[in-house]
Design a protein around this motif. Structure first.
Motif, mmCIF file in Angstrom:
data_model
loop_
_atom_site.group_PDB
_atom_site.id
_atom_site.type_symbol
_atom_site.label_atom_id
_atom_site.label_comp_id
_atom_site.label_asym_id
_atom_site.label_seq_id
_atom_site.Cartn_x
_atom_site.Cartn_y
_atom_site.Cartn_z
ATOM 1 N N GLN A 58 2.598 0.576 -8.329
ATOM 2 C CA GLN A 58 3.287 1.046 -7.125
ATOM 3 C C GLN A 58 2.617 0.494 -5.868
ATOM 4 O O GLN A 58 3.293 0.086 -4.926
ATOM 5 N N ALA A 61 3.498 -3.160 -5.522
ATOM 6 C CA ALA A 61 4.890 -3.302 -5.081
ATOM 7 C C ALA A 61 5.007 -2.975 -3.593
ATOM 8 O O ALA A 61 5.717 -3.662 -2.851
ATOM 9 N N ARG A 62 4.290 -1.967 -3.143
ATOM 10 C CA ARG A 62 4.313 -1.600 -1.733
ATOM 11 C C ARG A 62 3.766 -2.744 -0.877
ATOM 12 O O ARG A 62 4.343 -3.091 0.151
ATOM 13 N N LYS A 63 2.677 -3.351 -1.313
ATOM 14 C CA LYS A 63 2.095 -4.471 -0.571
ATOM 15 C C LYS A 63 3.029 -5.678 -0.560
ATOM 16 O O LYS A 63 3.183 -6.333 0.477
ATOM 17 N N ARG A 64 3.658 -5.972 -1.693
ATOM 18 C CA ARG A 64 4.617 -7.079 -1.747
ATOM 19 C C ARG A 64 5.771 -6.841 -0.781
ATOM 20 O O ARG A 64 6.207 -7.738 -0.069
ATOM 21 N N ASN A 65 6.261 -5.613 -0.752
ATOM 22 C CA ASN A 65 7.358 -5.261 0.135
ATOM 23 C C ASN A 65 6.944 -5.440 1.597
ATOM 24 O O ASN A 65 7.708 -5.963 2.411
ATOM 25 N N LYS A 68 6.838 -9.159 2.367
ATOM 26 C CA LYS A 68 8.211 -9.682 2.485
ATOM 27 C C LYS A 68 8.823 -9.307 3.831
ATOM 28 O O LYS A 68 9.465 -10.130 4.485
ATOM 29 N N ARG A 69 8.625 -8.054 4.241
ATOM 30 C CA ARG A 69 9.172 -7.620 5.531
ATOM 31 C C ARG A 69 8.534 -8.394 6.677
ATOM 32 O O ARG A 69 9.222 -8.787 7.621
ATOM 33 N N ASN A 72 9.949 -11.925 6.678
ATOM 34 C CA ASN A 72 11.328 -11.895 7.208
ATOM 35 C C ASN A 72 11.315 -11.696 8.725
ATOM 36 O O ASN A 72 12.083 -12.327 9.425
#
Length: 78
Positions: A58, A61-65, A68-69, A72
């Motif tokens: 988790q 995944a939070r760090k990847r998100n 990505k943000r 972007n």
């Protein structure tokens, strides 16, 4: 999975999640281990390890998100 490999897996995942070694991890014999002051069976250690593994996934995944943000956001501002 034997006691030694269960302890090694726990230590590896704990280290990855908390960036430090567990304060205490000892084989007490007879399928018992001591983990950070808590006495538990090897089966309980395996369950705890799986819980930590889910937390690690988790967090990753939070760090990847977040990355990505950010990518972007920076990509959209040019």
């Amino acid at each position: 999975m034997n006691v030694e490999s269960a302890m090694a897996r726990y230590q590896e995942i704990y280290q990855s999640l908390y960036k430090r070694a567990p304060s205490e991890l000892r084989d007490l014999g007879g399928e018992w281990v001591l983990v950070n002051g808590a006495r538990m069976t090897v089966e309980e250690l395996k369950q705890l390890t799986e819980q930590l593994h889910r937390e690690l996934q988790q967090e990753q995944a939070r760090k990847r998100n977040l990355v990505k943000r950010l990518l972007n956001w920076f990509g959209g501002s040019s």
